[in-house]
Design an enzyme around this catalytic site. Sequence first.
Site, mmCIF file in Angstrom:
data_model
loop_
_atom_site.group_PDB
_atom_site.id
_atom_site.type_symbol
_atom_site.label_atom_id
_atom_site.label_comp_id
_atom_site.label_asym_id
_atom_site.label_seq_id
_atom_site.Cartn_x
_atom_site.Cartn_y
_atom_site.Cartn_z
ATOM 1 N N SER A 46 -3.368 11.170 0.541
ATOM 2 C CA SER A 46 -2.061 10.525 0.517
ATOM 3 C C SER A 46 -2.091 9.085 0.030
ATOM 4 O O SER A 46 -1.045 8.529 -0.295
ATOM 5 C CB SER A 46 -1.401 10.585 1.900
ATOM 6 O OG SER A 46 -2.184 9.896 2.843
ATOM 7 N N HIS A 278 -0.032 3.033 4.931
ATOM 8 C CA HIS A 278 -0.223 3.561 3.576
ATOM 9 C C HIS A 278 0.222 2.542 2.534
ATOM 10 O O HIS A 278 0.995 1.632 2.832
ATOM 11 C CB HIS A 278 0.571 4.858 3.392
ATOM 12 C CG HIS A 278 -0.076 6.061 3.982
ATOM 13 N ND1 HIS A 278 -0.202 6.244 5.331
ATOM 14 C CD2 HIS A 278 -0.660 7.138 3.395
ATOM 15 C CE1 HIS A 278 -0.824 7.391 5.554
ATOM 16 N NE2 HIS A 278 -1.123 7.946 4.397
#
EC number: 3.1.-.-
Length: 341
Positions: A46, A278
């Site tokens: 991801s 992230h």
Amino acid sequence: MKLRRLVAACAALVLVTGLPAANANASTTSATSAPRFTKYVALGDSYTSAPFVPLADLLSLGCARSYSNYPKMLAAALGIWRFTDVSCGGADTTNMTQPQRTALGTAAPQFDALTPDTDLVTLGIGGNDFGVFGDIIGTCPGLRAADPTGAPCKAHFTVNGVDTLREKIKQTQTRIAIVVQGIRARSPQATILLIGYPKIAPEHGTCPSILPFADGDYAYLYSIEEALNAAVASAAAAGGATYVDTFTPSTGHDACAPDGQAWIQGKDINLLRALNYHPRYEGQAGVASLTYKTLTGAPAVVTAAEQAAWATEARALAKKAAASPQAVKASLNRVRTSAQR
């Protein structure tokens, strides 16, 4: 397809306009000397797929890919139109050769995208293997309250004097090296780039409202990410691949950095920026730029002008995403029901 091409064109424009005017001649030289590739495959987890980085690719099942992730920006900058992005949130090295289950379907083994005529492969993998990043992100914040000025997370993962996370990372290095061999076997003519992970924690200082770690565990998180990147670099060297260092050039762009400078989202999910812990759009653009510079031999540095351009584009894309609440809601539902990293 029109949307894909529009986003790719915008990404290429950002990478070009993000270069400082003072280096315009050098930039032109780099662009004209860029290697020519005809078929590019992007593999990864991801940190590659980029969940919640606008604009989301709602057709990527539970993989939560973005139209603005670094593979798409790189493909646009290199002028590659035979491009396949099979990165998937939650992937580890086993998902190169084995299917990956998500709540919204099953993603095929990522190696299925490789062909003998593939001539460029990027690989961003390793953080999910043996649950290293998941363990540290899932465990450390909960230990802060008991010892806010100490290093309870480091103590938790140290058993009989052995750092268990570092031991897992050693095994991850072996796995990544095997993955490189697998890419080479399937695409023998390919240039292979192993993409490192940008900094999550700063080298110095703390920001507990953004990264809720105990003070002493900032250094531990930093060291674990250093070890993981060293493992990726060593696996690249062993397989004759090229390592793209995003850790060193991301100094000053960790999660604690001010908005507009930070590449990494903190503890809170932002539906218009990124999944928690992230990379944001700025981080994806930074990785794309550093990868492009690695391919062209340009200095692997991030300029103030580049960062300003990326921050401006991030705000614009966030506004576009906010104008489509149903798309944001659909993206959230997909991420909620999928294991992401």
